[in-house]
Design a protein around this motif. Sequence first.
Motif, short mmCIF file in Angstrom:
data_model
loop_
_atom_site.label_atom_id
_atom_site.label_comp_id
_atom_site.label_asym_id
_atom_site.label_seq_id
_atom_site.Cartn_x
_atom_site.Cartn_y
_atom_site.Cartn_z
N ARG A 4 0.61 -1.03 -0.49
CA ARG A 4 0.12 0.04 0.14
C ARG A 4 0.66 1.60 0.30
O ARG A 4 1.77 1.45 1.23
CB ARG A 4 -1.26 0.49 0.92
CG ARG A 4 -2.18 -1.01 1.59
CD ARG A 4 -2.67 -0.90 2.41
NE ARG A 4 -3.83 -2.04 2.61
CZ ARG A 4 -4.48 -2.22 3.94
NH1 ARG A 4 -4.27 -1.60 5.22
NH2 ARG A 4 -5.58 -2.93 4.12
N PHE A 5 0.88 1.82 -0.70
CA PHE A 5 1.49 3.68 -0.97
C PHE A 5 0.47 4.78 -1.07
O PHE A 5 -0.69 4.49 -1.68
CB PHE A 5 2.08 3.14 -1.74
CG PHE A 5 3.51 2.95 -1.86
CD1 PHE A 5 4.60 2.68 -1.44
CD2 PHE A 5 2.83 1.50 -2.92
CE1 PHE A 5 5.38 1.45 -1.71
CE2 PHE A 5 3.66 0.02 -2.93
CZ PHE A 5 4.91 -0.07 -1.95
N PHE A 6 1.19 5.34 -0.37
CA PHE A 6 0.63 7.23 -0.34
C PHE A 6 1.11 8.27 -1.70
O PHE A 6 1.81 7.70 -2.02
CB PHE A 6 0.25 7.80 0.74
CG PHE A 6 -0.47 9.23 0.68
CD1 PHE A 6 -2.09 9.18 0.77
CD2 PHE A 6 -0.22 10.45 -0.29
CE1 PHE A 6 -2.69 10.30 1.06
CE2 PHE A 6 -0.88 11.25 -0.68
CZ PHE A 6 -2.13 11.55 0.09
N VAL A 7 0.14 8.13 -2.82
CA VAL A 7 0.84 8.81 -4.02
C VAL A 7 0.77 10.03 -3.93
O VAL A 7 -0.62 10.77 -3.91
CB VAL A 7 0.45 8.37 -5.78
CG1 VAL A 7 0.79 9.10 -6.35
CG2 VAL A 7 0.83 7.22 -5.69
N THR A 8 1.99 11.05 -3.71
CA THR A 8 1.71 12.72 -3.97
C THR A 8 2.70 13.05 -4.85
O THR A 8 3.18 12.46 -5.52
CB THR A 8 2.19 12.75 -2.60
OG1 THR A 8 2.15 14.41 -2.48
CG2 THR A 8 3.55 13.11 -2.01
N GLY A 9 2.67 14.54 -5.20
CA GLY A 9 3.46 15.41 -6.18
C GLY A 9 3.64 16.44 -5.62
O GLY A 9 3.61 16.83 -4.91
N ALA A 119 -4.37 15.18 -3.31
CA ALA A 119 -4.84 16.02 -4.00
C ALA A 119 -3.68 17.12 -3.69
O ALA A 119 -3.17 17.63 -3.24
CB ALA A 119 -5.65 16.64 -4.20
N GLY A 120 -3.69 17.93 -5.24
CA GLY A 120 -2.35 18.46 -5.60
C GLY A 120 -0.45 18.27 -5.02
O GLY A 120 -0.63 17.19 -5.52
N GLY A 121 -0.10 19.29 -3.58
CA GLY A 121 0.78 18.36 -3.40
C GLY A 121 0.08 18.30 -1.69
O GLY A 121 -0.91 17.86 -1.97
N TRP A 122 1.76 18.33 -0.64
CA TRP A 122 1.45 17.47 0.16
C TRP A 122 0.70 18.45 1.65
O TRP A 122 -0.22 17.74 2.40
CB TRP A 122 3.47 17.36 0.46
CG TRP A 122 3.24 16.62 1.82
CD1 TRP A 122 3.74 16.84 2.65
CD2 TRP A 122 2.66 15.13 1.76
NE1 TRP A 122 3.74 15.95 4.51
CE2 TRP A 122 3.41 14.55 3.17
CE3 TRP A 122 2.44 14.22 1.17
CZ2 TRP A 122 2.97 13.27 4.50
CZ3 TRP A 122 2.38 12.94 0.98
CH2 TRP A 122 2.42 12.89 3.18
N ARG A 123 1.27 19.95 1.28
CA ARG A 123 0.31 20.31 1.90
C ARG A 123 -0.69 21.73 1.75
O ARG A 123 -0.59 21.96 1.93
CB ARG A 123 1.42 21.76 2.73
CG ARG A 123 2.83 21.17 3.50
CD ARG A 123 2.76 20.43 4.62
NE ARG A 123 3.28 20.13 5.36
CZ ARG A 123 3.24 18.99 6.52
NH1 ARG A 123 2.96 18.47 6.56
NH2 ARG A 123 5.25 18.73 6.94
N VAL A 124 -1.29 19.89 1.28
CA VAL A 124 -3.08 21.19 0.71
C VAL A 124 -3.92 21.08 1.65
O VAL A 124 -4.28 20.17 2.51
CB VAL A 124 -3.36 20.22 -0.04
CG1 VAL A 124 -5.51 20.29 -1.00
CG2 VAL A 124 -2.89 20.06 -1.88
N PRO A 125 -4.82 22.82 1.96
CA PRO A 125 -5.40 22.43 2.94
C PRO A 125 -6.88 21.63 2.81
O PRO A 125 -6.96 21.34 2.02
CB PRO A 125 -5.60 23.82 3.35
CG PRO A 125 -4.19 23.63 2.81
CD PRO A 125 -3.94 23.28 1.16
#
Length: 225
Positions: A4-9, A119-125
Motif C-alpha cells: 500500500r502506498f500514498f501517491v503525492t506530487g 490532491a495537489g501537493g503535500w500540504r493541501v488544506p
Amino acid sequence: MKKRFFVTGTNTDAGKTYVTVGLLKAAQRAGARALGLKPVAAGAEWREGVLRNDDGLRIHAANSVKLPYEQVNPVVLEEAIAPHIAASHEGRLVTASRLQGYIQGALLTPHDFALVEGAGGWRVPLNDRELLSDVAKSLHFPVILVVDMRLGCLNHAILTAEAIVADGLTIAGWIANSGQDRMPCFEENVATLSSLFLAPLLGVLPWSQDEKEAESVFDALYSTL
C-alpha cells in the motif's frame, strides 16, 4: 503481503494520476488485485445527474478490484480550486478523520496492491485546521513522490521530501515526470535530486511514448515497489 502506498506530487498536474493508473495496470498485468483511491477531488462535471472527476474516473476504470465510484472518490467538489475553498463554497466540511474512514472502509475489500492518491501537493488544506498530509500520516503508508520536472522543481521536490520525512513517513521512491517541453538540463536536474534524496529514483517518465513503451516503463516501476 499487501503493498500500500500514498501517491503525492510536487504540485497540481505533476502526473499523480498518470502514475497511479499506470501502476494499477502494471499490478494487474503482474496478477495482483489492484485498488486505487482518490479520496478527495476538486474539479468535476455533472454526468447523468452526479458529479464526476476525470482523475477519479480514470482510477476507477483502472482498478481490478471493482468498487462503486463513490468509494473510489467519496468526496467530489465541483470547482477546480483548492479543496477547502471549494468545500466552503458548497457549504461542506471535509475532515481528515472522515477521509481516513472512507479509505479504511474501501481497503477492507480484499486486495494485494493499493494506491491512495492525494490532491495537489503535500500540504493541501482540507479545512481551517487540517491538511491532506494529516490523512497520509494517519494511514502511515510509504509515499511515492511524483516530481514535475520543470523549472523550479528542485525547490518544490526538496521541500516536499523534507515535509514527508518530517511527518514521520517513509518515501518509497520518487518518479521524474517529464513535461511536454523537456526542461533544460533535464538529466542534470534528475542527477541533482538523486544525489539529495535518500529515497531511490523509481523511474523517469518521458512525455511522448506509445502504449507498449508506457506499459514497459510501468511494469519496471511496479517491480521495484
